[in-house]
Structures are given as C-alpha cells and as structure tokens.
Write a protein that holds these residues in place. Structure first.
Motif, PDB file in Angstrom:
ATOM      1  N   VAL A  94      11.125  -4.902   9.850  1.00 10.33           N
ATOM      2  CA  VAL A  94      10.027  -3.877   9.037  1.00 10.33           C
ATOM      3  C   VAL A  94      10.323  -2.355   9.650  1.00 10.33           C
ATOM      4  CG1 VAL A  94       7.582  -3.246   8.942  1.00 10.33           C
ATOM      5  CG2 VAL A  94       8.212  -5.757   8.518  1.00 10.33           C
ATOM      6  N   ALA A 110       5.847  -8.210   3.678  1.00 10.61           N
ATOM      7  CA  ALA A 110       4.279  -8.091   3.641  1.00 10.61           C
ATOM      8  C   ALA A 110       3.776  -9.381   3.025  1.00 10.61           C
ATOM      9  CB  ALA A 110       3.862  -6.686   2.913  1.00 10.61           C
ATOM     10  N   SER A 111       4.497  -9.992   2.010  1.00  9.96           N
ATOM     11  CA  SER A 111       3.811 -11.104   1.500  1.00  9.96           C
ATOM     12  C   SER A 111       4.017 -12.296   2.078  1.00  9.96           C
ATOM     13  CB  SER A 111       4.260 -10.871  -0.056  1.00  9.96           C
ATOM     14  OG  SER A 111       5.770 -11.297  -0.153  1.00  9.96           O
ATOM     15  N   ALA A 136       2.012 -11.043   9.540  1.00  8.66           N
ATOM     16  CA  ALA A 136       1.203 -10.127   9.006  1.00  8.66           C
ATOM     17  C   ALA A 136       0.308  -9.252  10.127  1.00  8.66           C
ATOM     18  CB  ALA A 136       0.040 -10.816   8.188  1.00  8.66           C
ATOM     19  N   ILE A 178       2.422  -6.806  11.322  1.00  4.62           N
ATOM     20  CA  ILE A 178       2.803  -5.388  10.392  1.00  4.62           C
ATOM     21  C   ILE A 178       1.334  -4.493  10.280  1.00  4.62           C
ATOM     22  CG2 ILE A 178       3.264  -5.148   7.856  1.00  4.62           C
ATOM     23  CD1 ILE A 178       4.824  -7.662   7.678  1.00  4.62           C
ATOM     24  N   PHE A 196       3.964   0.442   9.519  1.00  2.00           N
ATOM     25  CA  PHE A 196       3.895   0.092   8.059  1.00  2.00           C
ATOM     26  C   PHE A 196       2.838   0.915   7.347  1.00  2.00           C
ATOM     27  CE2 PHE A 196       2.371  -2.644   4.437  1.00  2.00           C
ATOM     28  CZ  PHE A 196       3.598  -2.838   3.776  1.00  2.00           C
ATOM     29  N   SER A 197       1.664   1.014   7.424  1.00  2.00           N
ATOM     30  CA  SER A 197       0.644   1.289   6.755  1.00  2.00           C
ATOM     31  C   SER A 197       0.713   2.918   6.693  1.00  2.00           C
ATOM     32  CB  SER A 197      -0.704   0.906   7.268  1.00  2.00           C
ATOM     33  OG  SER A 197      -0.805  -0.134   7.118  1.00  2.00           O
ATOM     34  N   LEU A 218       2.058  -3.838  -3.562  1.00  2.00           N
ATOM     35  CA  LEU A 218       2.179  -4.336  -2.159  1.00  2.00           C
ATOM     36  C   LEU A 218       0.779  -4.792  -1.800  1.00  2.00           C
ATOM     37  CD1 LEU A 218       4.139  -1.867   0.149  1.00  2.00           C
ATOM     38  CD2 LEU A 218       4.029  -4.269   0.163  1.00  2.00           C
ATOM     39  N   ALA A 257       0.695  -8.701  -1.028  1.00  2.00           N
ATOM     40  CA  ALA A 257       0.626  -8.650   0.496  1.00  2.00           C
ATOM     41  C   ALA A 257      -0.308  -9.719   0.991  1.00  2.00           C
ATOM     42  CB  ALA A 257       0.381  -7.494   1.275  1.00  2.00           C
ATOM     43  N   VAL A 314      -2.504  -7.400   5.456  1.00  2.00           N
ATOM     44  CA  VAL A 314      -1.647  -6.024   5.419  1.00  2.00           C
ATOM     45  C   VAL A 314      -2.267  -5.532   4.342  1.00  2.00           C
ATOM     46  CG1 VAL A 314       0.663  -5.407   4.695  1.00  2.00           C
ATOM     47  CG2 VAL A 314       0.316  -7.613   5.910  1.00  2.00           C
TER      48      VAL A 314
END
Lengths: 212, 879
Positions: free
Chosen positions: B234, B260-261, B268, B271, B277-278, B341, B345, B349
C-alpha cells in the motif's frame, strides 16, 4: 487529431476469452498469442469513419477475473458501448454471459449498446458453442451478435465499427443525451455547441414541466 | 584448436543425443546470466568492463525471456497432460530448480543494484510475467514471496522514476493475486514478531511441500518488536498515486482499491491505522479543490459529470467549454474514486477514509470557503458542496458529510448547535439571489439523500413542548409507501373490456359522466365503490365541473367517452398479450384496478374544462400504462404475494355490484377519517387556488397536470425507496416539530410568502425544495404542507395558510394592473420560449410569480393525490 464524436467502449467477458487480443488486433492490427493477464483496465484508442464523420473510439479493456469486478464496474458507468466476449471453444464462458449482462445493465446507462462476440473462430475444430446459440442469446437479450477471430482478424473491425454505427444511429435518433458526458459520448472540440451551459430554454421547460 | 574440436564434438553429440530437456535449457539460460556477472566481477578492474553498459547491450534480457518461456511451456505441458487442472498440477523441474536455487532472491539483489543499468526494469518485468502467467500458486513459497515482498519495497521510492511503468505493473499483479486469494495478503504485512503468526491455508501450500525452505506457517514478515506495523504494498502504491503519469496513477488507484477491499481484518487495520492511506487520498482531494478557479459559474459546476477511470482531458478542450473545467473534472473524478473506495472497502478502511476526508477537505479547506463573506467564493464553495453531496453514493461517506453539516449526531434531544446547518438556512435568505439559490439548491440535494439524520435535523427538529399536532387532523401516511406506489402504477395495467358493463345512456350530465368514465375503464367493483360509497366526492366533482366551466357540451362528453372506450379497447389488447405469460400477472392486474378509475377522477375534473383538450391526458395515461406494464413484468415475482392478498380483500370482479367491498371497510375503519372526501377536496383546492382571472395555463394546450401526476408518481416512489428504512417514518411517533425562526420550514414559508415579489429563478428554487419536502411520507410533512384545513396548528403556519395569504394579496394587486390576465398569459409564453424575450416589455416579478404559484399548486395537487393512493393501498393491503 480532431474528431466529431468520441465514443467510450468497454470490453467485458470471462478471463482468457481474448478481450485484450481483440483490442490489440483492432488498434495495432497484430496478434500476440502469449501475454500477461490484464490487471485492472487497459486502454486503447482508434479513429474510425462513419457517415463521413471522424469518430474516436476510446476502448477500455477490462480484466475478466472475478476479483477485479469492483474495478471493472466503475468503468461501466460512462461507457456508450460494450463488447461482451465469450470463447466459442469454452462453454463456461458462454454460460457466464448472463452474469456479465446483469452486471453491465446494472452499472451502465440504460442506452449502452452491447455487442455480443463469440471469439476464436479460428479454432473451429474445438468449437463448443454453436453460432445459433450465440444468435439466440443475442436475440433474447436485444444485443447485436458477431463471431470473430482475434487471431485471423476476421470480423474484428466489423465488431467495433458496427457497435459504433449503432451508437451513432442512437445519437441521430436523439436517444443519447450527448451533452451528458456520463453517457460515454463526447462531442469533438470543433462540434461543441456554442454555449452548452447557458440556461437557455430551461426556464420555460421548468415552468411548464414542473418545478422539480 | 581445442575449441574447434569441442564444437565439432558438441555437434556430433547433438546430432545423436535427444534435444536438451526443458530443465536443461532453463538451467543453461540461468547459468548464462550468472556467468555474465562472474565475468564482469573478474574483469571489474580491467578495461573490458564498462559499468555503465546498458542491459540492452547484454544478452541478459534474452536469457530472462527464455527462462520464462521454459517455465511457461513446462506448465502448459503439464496442464495439457493432467487434463488442464492448473490447481492440481505438480511443480515441474524448471520451477523446482528456480525455487530450490533461490533464483528470485538473486534476481531481486541484482535488480536492487540496478547493474547493469536497466536491470531493475527487467527484474520487475520478469517477476510480473512470472506471477501473471503461472497458474500454480507459487506465492506462498518463501522463496517467492520473500523476494517479491522485498521488491515491493523498492517500488515507488523515487518520484517519476524511469521504472514507474514496470513497477506499477508488478504491483498490479501482486494486488490481483492477493485479491483472488485474500489470505495471501498475510505474506505482505509487516507485524512485530510478538504477534502470533497465523497459519496460511495449507491446501494451496501442500503442492509445494516437497521443497525445502517452505515456511508457509510464518506468513507475517517478522520485524523487530519496536518497528511499526506496515503494508509496504500500500505504501508503494500511495507513492505511485502521486506520479505525474496519469496511466500510472490510475493503475495505482486500482491497486489501492483492491487492497482496501480485502476482507482480511489485519490488512484493513494496518491500512486504516498504520498507513498514510487516508491522509494521502484526502490531501489529494483538498489539493485538487484548491486548484479550481473560484470564478467558476455554479451552473457549470452543477452540470459537469466525471467518473474516475482512464480518461484524458486536455487544456484544449478546456478552451471550448469553460475555464478550469479540467481542474473541476480532476477534482470530481478523484471524489468519485474516493466514494467508490469507501463503497467497496473494508468497513474499517471506509470509515477511516471518510473521517479523513471530512477533516482534511470539508472542515479544513471547504468550510472556511463556505463561510466566506465574499459572495463569489461562498457561492462557489456551496455549489461544490452541492455537487459533492450529489455525487456521493456510499452511505458511510454520506453519514460523515451529514455530521459535518448538522454537527455531531449523538441522539441529543435539543436542536443541534451546528453552525453550518443554521448558517445554510439563514443564508437562503441572503440579499443576493444567487447565493440564496445555491444555498437552497444545497438544501434540496441534501433532502434527496437517503440519510435519516439529515432529514430529521433539517426538517423535524424535535421540541415536544412547542407544537403538538392533533392526531385527528392528520392524514395517514403509508409506512411502506414503495410497495403501495408500485401497486398504483401496476393498477393501470390490464383492463378487460369484456367484464365491462356499458352505460352509455347516462353520459349526458357531468355527474354521470364520471361514473361512465370509470366504468369505461372497465372495472365495476371500484366504480361501485366510488359511486356507492362516496356520494360526497361525486357531488364535489360535479360541482367543480359546473362551477368552473359552466355547461358542458353534450358532444364533448361523448367524445371524451368514446376516447375512453378506444383506450379501453387498446388495454384489452395489452391484456391479451400478457395473459399468455403468467396467470399471476393477470390476476394481480384485475384486483388493482380500482385506482385506475380513481386516478381518472381528478383528471376528469380538469379535463372537462371546455378549453382543455382531452387527448393529451389519454396519451399521458397510456404512457403510464405502458411503462408500468414493464415494471410490473419486472417486479412480478417479488410483488406476487402482496397482490394476491390484495385481490382477496378486493373481491373478484364478479362481486362488483356489492358496494360493501372490503376496501371500503378498510377505508371506513382506517384512521377515523374520510380520505376520499379529503383528497378530492384537497386536489380541487390546490387546482383552483389561483383565481381564474390570474390563471394562464388554460391558454395553452396542455395544462401540465398529467405530467405532474406522472412525475409525482415517479418521485414519490423514489422518495419511498430513499426513506425505506427510516425509523422516523416507520414509527410515526415523532409528531412534534418546531419551525421556529431558524428552521428550514419556517425559512421556506417566509420565502414562499414573498413569491409575488421575488425573482423567477429564486421562486423556482423555493418551490422546488418545497416540492421535494412534500413528497416525504411523514405525518408532520403531510399536516404542514398538504392539509387544506382552515384550522392551523397552534403557533404555526401551514403551506395552505401561506398560499391563502399570497392569493388574497394577489387578488388585491391584480386588479390594479390593467389586462392582468393577458399579461400573465404573455409572460408564460415568454418563459416557455414561445415569444422572443426581446420583443416584450420588462419581465415582472408579479406576473412570473403568479405562474410559478399556479404550477406549484398543480404539483401539490398531484403529490397529494399520489400520496393519498399510496395510503389507500397501504390500508387495503393491511386488511
């Protein structure tokens, strides 16, 4: 290069039916027997001429694997045409068509033109799905149908161009709202209406048709 | 000399011996590669070795390709041999050699050194092809996943690196592999050694157990206990998301979507909590927003559509539309990507990303703009906000946005203290029309979202002490409107002309023409219901006919009737078509007919107008019939049960003469009121609200009421779906509402009371918001917006009371204007584009206001009618 219209296509179908090969044959006029699995979505473009008008086809080639569905789904939205491909030597790819079609209908705009393609006619000896079956499926679901071979290039041009013709006709009939780019159609730069965002005429319609 | 001899000998051996096996070839090519490095290290200090020799000048790429070929052929051969079951095929000798000799480890080391120049690119390609073309699961093997993991860490280290394209391909394959077998993700997570390692699925690994070095039981990459948790895949993708190459960006986005999914909780969590990520995705959204020129017109913002995905926009296209469109598109497609997403996700996430976007974009960047004093910036930011709300489809995201607007929703009883909600409501009254309109538009879009807290906070501000509605004043509203509305639609279908009693002699007076009309529509039961049970309603309608149109010509009545008969005939045909299909469809059609007959009553009231032409209505109804016929066929299976029960309560067509059909009982018992009487009164009241002297729609061919009916039907159905799960609708418990100085309703009432003085555009927007509100199947809404009772609830106003005042005002003012009726009619033609605007005198707010008022009243009548029928069906279904 300038164009009158731009149509967005997607190519969908099970993994290994020859989606990427069809695209490569159409855009580059070559056949590549061994290639990597398509990851996510690949992209190709070519100009064609219909009715004396230059039309740019922007083609998204999607991954056939189940695990990519969430990605390919986001490409359905905003496509004007879809090539739904199965492999005439593999019946399972034909039986999965219903799922693909449901997926496409659910996530695309309702006017999207769908062309059903039975690929790999060069492997006639290994044929597992009769042409009549493909035709019947297409008739039942209101699709256009064609058998192709990405290897010999048979019908490949026609498949892409006939889909474009169908979309073009729909535009002429006024079925597609060409000003809404979410429909997968763009008007070429030189064909843009004078002011697409002026509030012209909309007020009158609102007054007559409801304040909604 | 010796060499020549050796070569000759080799030739002789080749001629005699069988060709080298696949494995021998594989080993040969690998040895050729290693040989290059051995040689180059031997000659490192001599002139023969050039450090900067590009890889293309060597034979390494060729040998790597050959190795891949060998592996590919080996597997293809095995698959053919074992009846093409890739999962079950055993590992061939080439693969075995590759794993045993840790070739991938060596290649990784060579790639990292990027020696010779370009080696990294070719190593990446080798890994990509290997993983992509090999069907057998090799990733669980430590000699595969360890070098793969290390190679992942090499990706995205450099901005705009020349190997970006290969890097993203490689990462994409890993994502695809993980997505197909989510447990594989554990090989690519970094957790402190203290964490108990999970055992990977043994089923896949067992085909490889014959190898040494298989360590499938240790999937996590052990790192020191002090190190942070990590998901390098990631992290690398996040670096590539910022690439200048749009193709790379989109691939990286796809990879992130796949990661993410993943259903794995550990992945998760990492992430969501231990990666950038966010923050990266939210910061990108904020960055793209800042780039949009503030001068952009709200209408442009509203009309621009964008979806994330491969797409190309050029500045040249920008020139042809409006300045900054490209920036707006980038922003919207990124928002669409984030929305997708969040939709796909893992819940952890999704909520982390939603939170992050709310903080980084909405609160920190957009909110200051929304609150700007500068009208241009405020209008711009509000339009962007509206566009964002409209675009968002994921519930989690929507709820975070709702919280942003209404403040934290911790179920508190007191009205929220959020700045924004009240700010928006107040600013709808801004002296600048443009700002008022964009703000109203935002409120309208918010009301259309399936988000209960938004509706509750914007519309139903709970305050038990203030305004308690009297239960007996309320019209019941369906709790499950969606099915009821569907039923209305379906009831239009399938009329059997053969069952129909013919009643032509009575078609001379307006009163009997209604019954004739109803009967012509082919169902005796409901006719009996209308005629027999609702005498009040009939007299009301005939009264209307007399009052508003004077004497109806007998000929016209006949015409209308014959049209109806024509139509019935056509519908009879349509039944014949379906009859063959499924008996279920036919029976359900029969029992739902009553609405058809009723549906026509207000139509008729209207239609009997001497100037009005009957045919548009018929056509419109036929449209409904056709489209609902479709829906009916589609929904047939799902709704079957309801319909059957409906039929039982309605009784068969044969019982038609009995006035005591169960439905009437249901109505009578229902809620202790007479909805039918009410509804005709309500529809009539709204349709005749605007005094005849100010009415302009009859000048034109089509009054538009039928269109409103159709629209109302469709919209009400959508609203019922929108608030299907809402507790505030289901419970009906919350009947307290305030509309104090700062409530949405109060603001709308204020705006509406100024309808004769405000600009046309503003009026359209005000009535548009009200029209959205009025659709909600909530008793409070019904009471305040659709009830035409003269008695207003204590301390409050109703829509009816506001409209009454407006009309009184209008009656005074129109007498001061000479030729008022012609003026209004002319204005209407202008607004509809029938008369060029330049030809005419200045547009007058008064004239335009009257037109908006008239249209709005028609819309209200249509909504009241549609909602009423949903209620009828609901109560009949409950029987």
């Amino acid at each position: 290069m300038s164009y009158a219209y731009l149509f967005k296509y997607i190519i969908i179908g099970d993994t290994g039916v020859g989606k990427s090969c069809l695209l490569l044959q159409f855009t580059d006029k070559r056949f590549q027997p061994v290639h990597d699995l398509t990851i996510g979505v690949e992209f190709g473009a070519r100009m064609i001429t219909i009715d004396g008008k230059q039309i740019k086809l922007q083609i998204w080639d999607t991954a056939g694997q189940e695990s990519f569905r969430s990605i390919t789904r986001s490409y359905y939205r905003g496509a004007a045409g879809a090539l739904l491909v199965y492999d005439i030597t593999r019946r399972d790819t034909f039986t999965h068509l219903t799922t693909w079609l449901e997926d496409a209908r659910q996530h695309s705009n309702s006017n999207m033109v769908i062309m059903l393609i039975g690929n790999k006619t060069d492997l006639e000896s290994r044929r597992d799905v009769k042409k009549e079956e493909g035709e019947a499926f297409a008739r039942e679901h209101g699709l256009i149908f064609m058998e192709t071979s990405a290897k010999t290039a048979a019908n490949v041009e026609e498949a892409f161009i006939n889909t474009a013709k169908e979309i073009y006709e729909k535009i002429q009939e006024g079925v597609f709202d060409i000003n809404n780019e979410a429909n997968g159609i763009k008007i070429g730069p030189q064909h843009s209406p004078s002011s697409p965002h002026a509030p012209s005429g909309s007020l009158g319609q609102q007054a007559g048709g409801g304040c909604c | 000399m010796f060499n020549k001899f050796a070569a000759a000998l080799q030739h002789a051996v080749d001629a005699l011996a069988p060709p080298p096996s696949q494995q021998e070839q594989f080993v040969h090519h690998w040895k050729a590669i290693t040989h290059y490095f051995i040689e180059s290290s031997m000659y490192r200090h001599t002139k023969k070795y050039d450090e900067r020799e590009p890889i293309e000048a060597t034979s390494i790429p060729h040998h790597l390709d050959q190795m891949l070929d060998s592996l590919h052929h080996e597997e293809a051969g095995q698959e053919a041999g074992s009846g093409s079951v890739p999962e079950g095929s055993t590992t061939g000798p080439c693969m075995e050699y590759m794993l045993r000799h840790k070739i991938l480890e060596t290649l990784y080391a060579l790639g990292r050194a990027d020696c010779p120049l370009g080696m990294k690119q070719h190593v990446l390609m080798f890994f990509t092809h290997l993983l992509s073309r090999t069907n057998q699961p090799i990733l669980p093997h430590i000699n595969v996943h360890r070098p793969v993991h290390r190679l992942i860490r090499l990706c995205g280290n450099e901005q705009a690196a020349p190997t970006e394209a290969e890097e993203i391909q490689f990462l994409g394959v890993i994502c695809a592999k993980i997505k197909a077998n989510p447990y594989l993700v554990n090989f690519f997570l970094e957790v402190p050694t203290a964490a108990s390692p999970h055992c990977s699925g043994p089923g896949i690994a067992c085909s490889l157990t014959d190898f040494e070095g298989l360590e499938g039981a240790q999937p996590y990459h052990p790192i020191g206990p002090n190190c942070k948790l990590g998901f390098p895949l990631v992290s690398s993708l996040l670096s590539l998301v910022q690439s200048p190459d749009s193709r790379v960006v989109i691939k990286a986005c796809e990879g992130l979507l796949l990661c993410a999914s993943l259903p794995e909780d550990m992945a998760a969590s990492i992430i969501a909590e231990h990666s950038r990520f966010s923050q990266v995705l939210a910061a990108q959204l904020a960055k793209l927003y800042i780039l949009i020129p503030r001068s952009m017109h709200p209408a442009d913002i509203d009309s621009t559509e964008a979806k994330w995905g491969l797409d190309q926009y050029s500045d040249r296209e920008d020139m042809h539309t409006f300045a900054g469109k490209r920036h707006l598109l980038s922003f919207l497609s990124w928002l669409d990507y984030c929305d997708q997403l969040i939709l796909d996700a893992h819940p952890k996430v999704s909520s982390a990303l939603s939170r992050s976007i709310c903080k980084t974009f909405l609160e920190d960047v957009l909110q200051p703009d929304l609150l700007q004093v500068c009208e241009v910036t405020a209008a711009f930011a509000t339009s962007i906000m509206t566009r964002c709300v409209r675009l968002v489809s994921s519930q989690v995201f929507l709820e975070h946005i709702a919280t942003f607007i209404i403040g934290s929703s911790s179920g508190d009883k007191c009205p929220t203290t959020s700045k924004l909600q009240h700010y928006f409501i107040q600013r709808s009254n801004h002296p600048s029309d443009e700002l008022s309109i964009v703000t109203l538009k935002l409120l309208e879009v918010l009301l259309q979202k399936p988000c209960e807290v938004l509706f509750e906070h914007l519309v139903l501000q709970r305050a038990p002490e203030k305004c308690h509605l009297q239960a007996d004043m309320e019209l019941t509203v369906t709790t499950d409107g969606s099915s009821a509305v569907t039923a209305i639609g379906e009831s239009q279908v399938l009329i059997d002309s053969s069952d129909m009693p013919v009643s032509s002699p009575s078609s001379t007076s307006p009163t009997s023409s209604i019954s004739a009309l109803s009967e012509a529509d082919g169902e005796a039961g409901p006719v009996a219901y209308i005629d027999g049970k609702e005498p009040t309603c009939q007299s009301t309608i005939s009264g209307v006919s007399h009052h508003s149109q004077g004497i109806c010509d007998q000929e016209e009545e006949r015409e209308a009737l014959s049209e109806q008969e024509d139509r019935t005939g056509r519908q009879g045909e349509s039944k014949a078509v379906i009859a063959g299909d499924e008996s279920c469809a036919v029976t359900s059609g029969d029992d739902l007919l009553s609405c058809e007959a009723e549906m026509l009553v207000p139509n008729h009231t209207h239609k009997a107008d001497p100037i009005d032409n009957g045919s548009p209505m018929t056509a419109a109804n036929n449209d409904i019939t056709e489209c609902d016929l479709h829906e009916h066929n589609d929904d047939g299976d799902g709704d079957g049960d309801d319909e059957v029960s409906g039929q039982q309560s309605f009784g068969a067509p044969g019982q038609a003469d009995h006035a005591e059909t169960p439905i009437t009982a249901a109505v009578a018992e229902g809620e202790g009121h007479k909805p039918s009487v009410d509804i005709h009164h309500v529809v009539h009241t709204f349709l005749t609200f605007v005094p005849h002297e100010a009415s302009s729609c009859e000048e034109l061919e089509d009054s538009g009421y039928d269109t409103y009916l159709k629209d109302a039907h469709r919209q009400y159905k959508a609203v019922c779906i929108q608030c299907r799960m809402w507790k505030c609708i289901e419970s009906h418990a919350d009947r307290h509402v305030i509309y104090g100085a700062d409530s949405l309703l109060d603001m709308l009432f204020d705006k509406l009371s100024k309808i004769l003085d405000q600009s046309y555009e503003l009026n359209l927007q005000v009535t548009s918001v009200l029209a959205k509100l009025v659709l909600f199947p909530h008793p409070v809404i019904h009471e305040l917006l659709l009830c035409t009772s003269e008695v207003t609830p204590p301390g409050g106003r109703t829509l009816y009371s506001i409209l009454s005042k407006v009309v009184k005002d209008l009656e005074v003012r129109m007498h001061r204007v000479p030729e008022f009726k012609q003026g209004v009619a002319h204005t209407r033609r202008q607004l509809m584009g029938l008369v060029p605007e330049s030809d005419s005198c200045e547009r007058s707010n008064l004239m335009e206001g009257v037109i908006v008022l008239e249209e709005f009243c028609k819309e209200l009548a249509a909504v009241a009618f549609v909602k009423h029928h949903a209620t009828m069906f609901q109560s009949s279904g409950a029987q």
